[in-house]
Every structure is written in structure tokens, then in C-alpha cells.
Design an enzyme around this catalytic site. Structure first.
Site, PDB file in Angstrom:
ATOM      1  CD  GLN B 259     -63.956 -24.120  51.096  1.00 53.29           C
ATOM      2  OE1 GLN B 259     -64.749 -25.028  50.655  1.00 53.29           O
ATOM      3  NE2 GLN B 259     -63.401 -24.224  52.015  1.00 53.29           N
ATOM      4  CG  HIS B 262     -65.745 -24.139  56.315  1.00 51.70           C
ATOM      5  ND1 HIS B 262     -65.875 -25.080  57.150  1.00 51.70           N
ATOM      6  CD2 HIS B 262     -65.718 -24.789  54.986  1.00 51.70           C
ATOM      7  CE1 HIS B 262     -66.174 -26.167  56.605  1.00 51.70           C
ATOM      8  NE2 HIS B 262     -66.184 -26.063  55.269  1.00 51.70           N
ATOM      9  CD  GLU B 327     -59.486 -28.049  51.732  1.00 48.99           C
ATOM     10  OE1 GLU B 327     -59.389 -26.912  51.454  1.00 48.99           O
ATOM     11  OE2 GLU B 327     -59.542 -28.800  52.773  1.00 48.99           O
ATOM     12  CG  HIS B 328     -62.674 -28.353  48.513  1.00 46.17           C
ATOM     13  ND1 HIS B 328     -62.260 -27.640  49.755  1.00 46.17           N
ATOM     14  CD2 HIS B 328     -63.085 -29.659  49.173  1.00 46.17           C
ATOM     15  CE1 HIS B 328     -62.345 -28.357  50.713  1.00 46.17           C
ATOM     16  NE2 HIS B 328     -63.007 -29.646  50.642  1.00 46.17           N
ATOM     17  CG  ASP B 361     -67.470 -30.676  52.594  1.00 42.56           C
ATOM     18  OD1 ASP B 361     -66.493 -30.744  52.272  1.00 42.56           O
ATOM     19  OD2 ASP B 361     -68.123 -29.615  52.496  1.00 42.56           O
ATOM     20  CG  HIS B 420     -22.808 -53.597  55.323  1.00 45.73           C
ATOM     21  ND1 HIS B 420     -22.084 -53.085  56.262  1.00 45.73           N
ATOM     22  CD2 HIS B 420     -24.040 -53.169  55.030  1.00 45.73           C
ATOM     23  CE1 HIS B 420     -23.192 -52.082  56.992  1.00 45.73           C
ATOM     24  NE2 HIS B 420     -24.479 -52.233  56.323  1.00 45.73           N
TER      25      HIS B 420
END
Lengths: 432, 432
Positions: B259, B262, B327-328, B361, B420
Site C-alpha cells: 500500500q 503507491h 478501503e482495503h 488489485d 394530479h
């Protein structure tokens, strides 16, 4: 008088552009004002809510008085007739039953013995529903937003509704009660949206805010998007009716007006292959307009953003509809299911001569929150799916990693992500 | 060195806040610059694209040269090894198979004889995929965005990828080819997003734009939202690993680094109930960091936004994870399925000791585009559903309208919407 246009004639595109490009966008000063209100609610919490409510809604509250009490709900319920309760209850039931069909299950795949994949579906923890106050306080909005959330399994549904001068529409509270809303707060405007997005001592922070509102509410929702999720930002409402010459001109005129009475920016368009029907509907419109209590609004809407279009063929009418991607589409034709597969973009489709759009507004079952302004090309009606979120599940066995690891490492290396490759390789090298 | 924190201790919340609140937001000047670029592309079309591409990407193009040609794709394919093609093909297949399971069917209900309700599901007409150029050009991004669109049935998938100095990563073009991308344009940045949202003479207007990008791309996507749909705006990436003391410290360290490599804003956090494991992972991290070619980036990420947290119990670790909504999420425990039902918020969940995040991934099957920064509370992974839209279907027979019409009229009248009510009543009164 409504304009009658002929499909493809010289003035057609110009007239159409005026209809399609209606709608307001927030000006810089509204954006700035909303930004200030949100900041203020974030920093001062309940105090800011109390101040804005005194100023905008002429209602003096204390922190303890922000939430609607059980007594106040009881009182509202006692003001609602048996008949109204029955109608609202029917709406809650039917809308609940329809949205229950949209439920997705958590699933896992078991095709591969060494790799298990899946998708977990869970309701959101807490949802906030914005309900406008005053005249535009519609119980149907409460039902359409709260019921799908509750059917999705959201444990806590919080509602905000401004009560100008302390007044509230009892049917709105009754609808909230029947829909299972858990807590109601007497605030509105950008300050209500801010409170739902960030939380205050009294108003709990939610995960998603849905529901209609004026330009301040819409702008506030846009600004808090990302902090929380929001539903789509609705533009002015619209109807397109496709007609093949069959049916009753009075009915079609009534349907156009049911859209036009919403507000002056509403757009009501009929496209018919029958010139006689075009003229008959135009005349019926004039007659019916005069009998309406909301004549002024409806007339402005019809004259500015209404049109009757005469098309050469039904094919042309369908192509036109797909180009417009209307929010509401009535297929006022003899065999609506015959042309349904050719409809590519529409929020909701009302089939045949016995399905006025109003049926969908209240209790048919589908949601009345629909994509407007051509966004039906890519947006969908509000749905159960709006109140859940998903997580992917990935589970490799040692064997699975041995089988697929080489290719994972290969792609990671292609991308120059050495540590990604390493996290797989280190496991393949190890004994455990 | 990574910090080791103790769950609930005095410095814990402060240290955590620094991690949670990382991430950049577009400053006013970026927003203004992007607004200008979008306006310019709207008014000058291809010409503006050509100008910006010359300026930002040092690439001189003509309108005819904006699109990547079949020859250029052939050339790229010939530069890709057999092994790489096989790995990418495997990714396309597996991601396709997973997303095919997310397919929803058009349905109609037939419980009521006099009212038919349904939901029509259709693919979007045209989707645009933004792919970053240069070093961060990842073939896996192409696959993760294009394959779900194609599996959804989107007839035309258009891709944009900047080619700085004329250079393009051949694996990106190979991935596009294998994923079924229909057309590729050599543009990037806010100008590419503008072209996809509004169309130019060469670049067709799309209905939705997905894919990762820098702050200019993200800001442009935000600004065109509503004109087209967009996927979520991704913040910096993150991983949380829950550990119960089982497993191998070297593996956990490798996962944290996958991670961290990145970018400097990435966050890698391990929460473990085992103090010994905490220390072992910290040491393994130091060792592994030194061997990484992207050591500098990974080290900055680990030191600023990484942490190892020692929790008293697994319950605490799970509660922490639900608070963070990562996220992960790796469940690096002996019995991951035992705790899965207690995980409330996470983009993707990686189960057990043989499932490094990197597996997800590239080719496990689920999408790698996931909600970041706690938005897994309400957002979901990119999915097939992102590439379809729905229309509600409502079809009343005369009998159905007779059965339900009274209640529709009643609610319409409650809301003061006379037209209506009228659109239903006029049908009930008429003979036809």
C-alpha cells in the site's frame, strides 16, 4: 395557448432548446452563502441551527426543542382523518412491496475450489431525509424516501422538516410515522443539510441525505457530497407523452396539466402522430386550465415550456423521446408493450391509456424521485440500492495463490509496483 | 520507523486524526483553472484539445491525429510479450466473470392482475474511461474500468490517455485492446474530461466518465457531474490489517508496504492483539523497506501515515475497523469468516493469510476501484451497476385504476395538487 410544433420544421430546434435548457443553477452568491451556513453549523452546532431557524423560519427553539416529540406526533395524527391514514398506509405498503423486490442478497461464488469471491450487501447505518416545509410539504415525499430506506434495513432514519412559524403539515408527520421514521427535527434549509452531514449535539450525523428542496438545499447537498452520500440533484420536473392518435384528448390534456401545476419551470410535452389529436389536446388544455385553482402557475409552465409536437411517424416520436430522455414518459398508445423495448432512456414509463403519471406519484409502487433534465441517460430512479452499500470479498487458499500468483506478480511488475509483487512472492516462497 | 500506538491510550486519537485527515482538496485556484479549461474545450473543441496537448504533454497533434490508430495499437501489441498478454487476458476473463455475476435483469411483477409494475435495466450508450499517462499508466486500471462497462453491454467505450512527448505504455494499449475499448484518444487532464463530457468534433460525448486521475482530473470530473455521471472521486489509498497474532510478520509487513509504495499519502495501518507481532512487523518493515526500489515514497508514507496499533481484544480491533471504514481491509486472522459478519464498512475484504491485497488489485475478479477515506460507509466498489441505468415501468388497467384511483385522488388532494387528482378522476368518470 400551448405551441404546436411540427417535428423537424424550421423553428423546431429553437423552440426545443428553450424547453431543454430551462432550469436554474445556483449563482456564486448562493454557493457562498451556503458555504458560510455549513461552516457555521459545523463550528457552532445546535446554536447555529437555533439562530437560523429563528431568522428564516420565525421559530424560537431551544436545543431540547429541536426534535419533534412523541406528543407532537400524537397531536398531528389526531388531526388526520381515517381516510387519509388509510390512503397513506396503502402508499407505504405498496411502495414497500415494490422496493422489496429490488433487494440484492450478499453472495459468494463457489465455482473455484481454491478462490472464493463475493459481494456483501449491508444497509447504511443512518440516513437523513430532507422534507420541505410550508406549502410544498408533501407527505408522498416522506413515504418515497423513508420507506425504501426502512425496507433496505437502515436502523435509523432521521428526518428534517422546517416548521415556519411553528406550523407543520400534519400529513407529513403522519407519513413519517407510518413510514417508520425514527426521529424528526424542526430545521430546514442549508442548515439542516449541514447538521445531517456533520452532526450537532442534537442532530446525529448521517451517511446519506436524500429528499427534495429549494436551491439552497440542493446547493448544500452538493457541497457536503463526499462527506456523506446524497441522492441526485433534481432539476425542474417534466413529462413527455407519446401518442399514436388513440385515446382521449381530455385525458392527455389532464396529464400535461398534472405536470404543469407543479411549478412554472415544469415542462409538459406531447408528441403525437395525429394532427387532429394535437389540436384537440390544445383546445382541451385551454378548457381545463380555466378550471384549475393553480391556473396561473400551470398556464405559465404550459406557455413557456409546454409544446405539442406533430410527428410524421411513431418512429420519429420514439427517437425524439430517446433524445430527450424524459423524467416521466407516458406511452399513450394502443400497444405500449410493443414499443417499450425501443425506449432507451426514461425515468419512469407509464403504459397505455389507463396509467396517468399521477398514479406513479403516490402509490403504484415505484419511486417518484426520478432523474430530470435528460439525466435519465445515466441516472436511475431512487431505489433500495440507494440505501445499501457493498463490500467485495476475496478469499484465496494457499493453492489458489499458487495457481494465480505468478500472473499477479507479473502484472505488478509490469506496473513497476515491486512491493505488490513482493507481497505475493513472499507467500509463495514461504512454507506456511 | 513506523509508530506503534496502543489502542485508547492518551496519544491515540491525535495520532489517528493525522492519518484520517490526510489527503488534498482542490484549492480555489485549481478549481478556477479547471473551469477555464472546460469552458475553452466547450467553445473551441478539438482546437483547444490540440493546444493543451501541445502545452501540457509536449505533443503536437492534428484533429485527425487525436485518435489512436489501428496501426498504433498493432505496434503496441507487438511490443508486449506473450507472457504479459496471457496475464492481462487472464485478468480480463476473471474480472469479466465476477462482474457478470452482478448483472441485474429487467423484471416485471405479475402478482396483481390489474396493475403491472417493473424495472427495466439498460446499459449506458457510451462511457468514457480516463487513464493517466506517464509513469502512473496502469494497464490494470484500463481492465477494471473497461471490462465492467463491456460486460454491462455498453456499445461504445471510449478511452483517453495522455501521451507525454508521444510516449505511451504499450501495456495500457494492450489492456484496452483486450478489454474491448472501442476508441482511444491521446489527450489527458481536465481537457480530456471536458471533451468526454461535452464532445468535440473528434471526441464523442459520453454518458459517464470513470477512472483515476490527478487533482485536475478529479476536479474536472466534479465540475462536469450532472452533465454526465462520474464514478466516485478517489482520495489517497489505504489499507487496514486486522491481526489476531496468527500468521507471519514478514507477510503482514509486505502487505503494508504494497500500500505504502503507491504514494506518500497512502496509509498503511495494522491493528493486532499481539504486542509481539506488533514489534516483529515493525522490524520486518524496516528490513523490507531497504530492499524496495520505491523506498523513499514507501518510507514517507509509512512514517507519516502508517501505524501499528496494539489492541486489547479482537472486538476492539473490529470496532476500530468499522469506525475507519477502510478501503482495503485484510482479515489476517485464523478464522476470517467467523468475524466477517461483524465487518460493517469496508471497500474490499481480503480473507485470511493467503490473500494479500495485491491479489485483488489485478485479477481476483472484484474491482480495484474502491471507496477511500471512510466513504465505504456509504459508497460501494465500482461495479457493473455503474454502467447501467434503470427505468420504472407502471401499467394500470382500467380495473386497476378503478381499484386504486380513489386513494390516488385522495393523496393528490391532500397535497393540494388538483390537476394530479383530475388526471385520475377524469378517467374514472369517462366511459372509455
Amino acid at each position: 395557448m400551448i405551441s404546436i410544433l411540427h417535428f423537424g420544421h424550421s423553428n423546431f430546434e429553437t423552440a426545443l432548446a428553450a424547453i431543454v435548457n430551462r432550469g436554474e443553477t445556483a449563482q456564486a452568491d448562493v454557493r457562498e452563502r451556503v458555504r458560510e451556513i455549513i461552516e457555521d453549523v459545523r463550528s457552532r452546532g445546535d446554536e447555529a441551527l437555533i439562530d437560523y431557524t429563528a431568522r428564516f423560519d420565525r421559530l424560537e427553539l431551544t436545543a431540547a426543542g429541536l426534535q419533534v416529540t412523541a406528543d407532537e406526533i400524537e397531536q398531528a395524527l389526531s388531526a388526520v382523518s381515517e381516510e387519509s391514514m388509510a390512503a397513506l398506509r396503502l402508499a407505504v405498503e405498496r411502495i414497500g412491496a415494490f422496493h422489496a423486490k429490488q433487494k440484492e442478497q450478499t453472495w459468494i461464488s463457489t465455482e473455484e475450489e481454491d478462490v472464493l469471491l463475493g459481494q456483501m450487501v449491508r444497509p447504511l447505518d443512518r440516513v437523513g431525509i430532507y422534507v420541505p416545509g410550508g406549502k410544498a410539504a408533501y407527505p408522498s415525499s416522506v413515504v418515497m424516501n423513508a420507506v425504501p430506506a426502512k425496507v433496505a434495513g437502515v436502523p435509523e432514519v432521521v428526518m428534517t422538516v422546517p416548521m415556519p412559524g411553528g406550523e407543520v403539515n400534519p400529513h407529513v408527520l403522519a407519513a413519517a410515522h407510518l413510514s417508520g421514521v425514527d426521529r424528526i427535527f424542526k430545521v430546514g434549509g442549508a442548515q439542516a443539510v449541514a447538521a445531517l452531514a456533520y452532526g450537532t449535539a442534537s442532530v446525529p450525523r448521517v451517511d446519506k441525505i436524500t429528499g427534495p428542496g429549494n436551491i439552497y438545499v440542493a446547493t448544500a447537498k452538493q457541497q457536503v457530497f463526499g462527506q456523506v452520500d446524497i441522492d441526485m440533484i433534481a432539476g425542474p420536473s417534466e413529462i413527455l407523452i407519446i401518442n399514436d392518435g388513440s385515446g382521449d384528448a381530455e385525458h392527455l390534456a389532464a396529464d400535461l396539466l398534472s405536470q404543469a401545476e407543479h411549478d412554472e419551470l415544469a415542462s409538459s410535452v406531447l408528441i403525437t402522430t395525429d394532427e387532429g389529436m394535437a389540436r384537440a389536446v390544445a383546445e382541451a388544455l385551454e378548457r381545463q386550465l380555466k378550471a384549475l385553482s393553480r391556473e396561473e402557475i400551470a398556464r405559465k409552465s404550459i406557455e413557456q415550456y409546454g409544446a405539442i409536437i406533430v410527428a410524421g411517424t411513431l418512429d420519429e416520436a420514439i427517437a425524439f423521446s430517446n433524445r430527450i430522455a424524459p423524467e416521466h414518459l407516458e406511452l399513450a398508445v394502443d400497444n405500449p408493450f410493443e414499443i417499450l423495448p425501443r425506449i432507451h432512456h426514461a425515468g419512469a414509463i407509464f403504459m397505455g391509456h389507463h396509467t396517468p403519471e399521477a398514479a406513479g406519484d403516490y402509490l403504484a409502487g415505484p419511486n417518484h424521485t426520478l432523474p430530470t433534465g435528460g439525466t435519465a441517460r445515466f441516472f436511475s430512479p431512487l431505489a433500495l440500492d440507494d440505501f445499501v452499500k457493498k463490500s467485495s470479498i476475496v478469499s484465496f487458499t494457499r493453492k489458489g495463490l499458487e495457481r494465480l500468483g505468478k500472473d499477479i506478480v507479473h502484472i505488478a511488475e509490469l506496473e513497476g509496483l515491486e512491493a505488490h509483487a513482493r507481497s505475493v512472492a513472499i507467500r509463495l516462497e514461504s512454507k506456511s
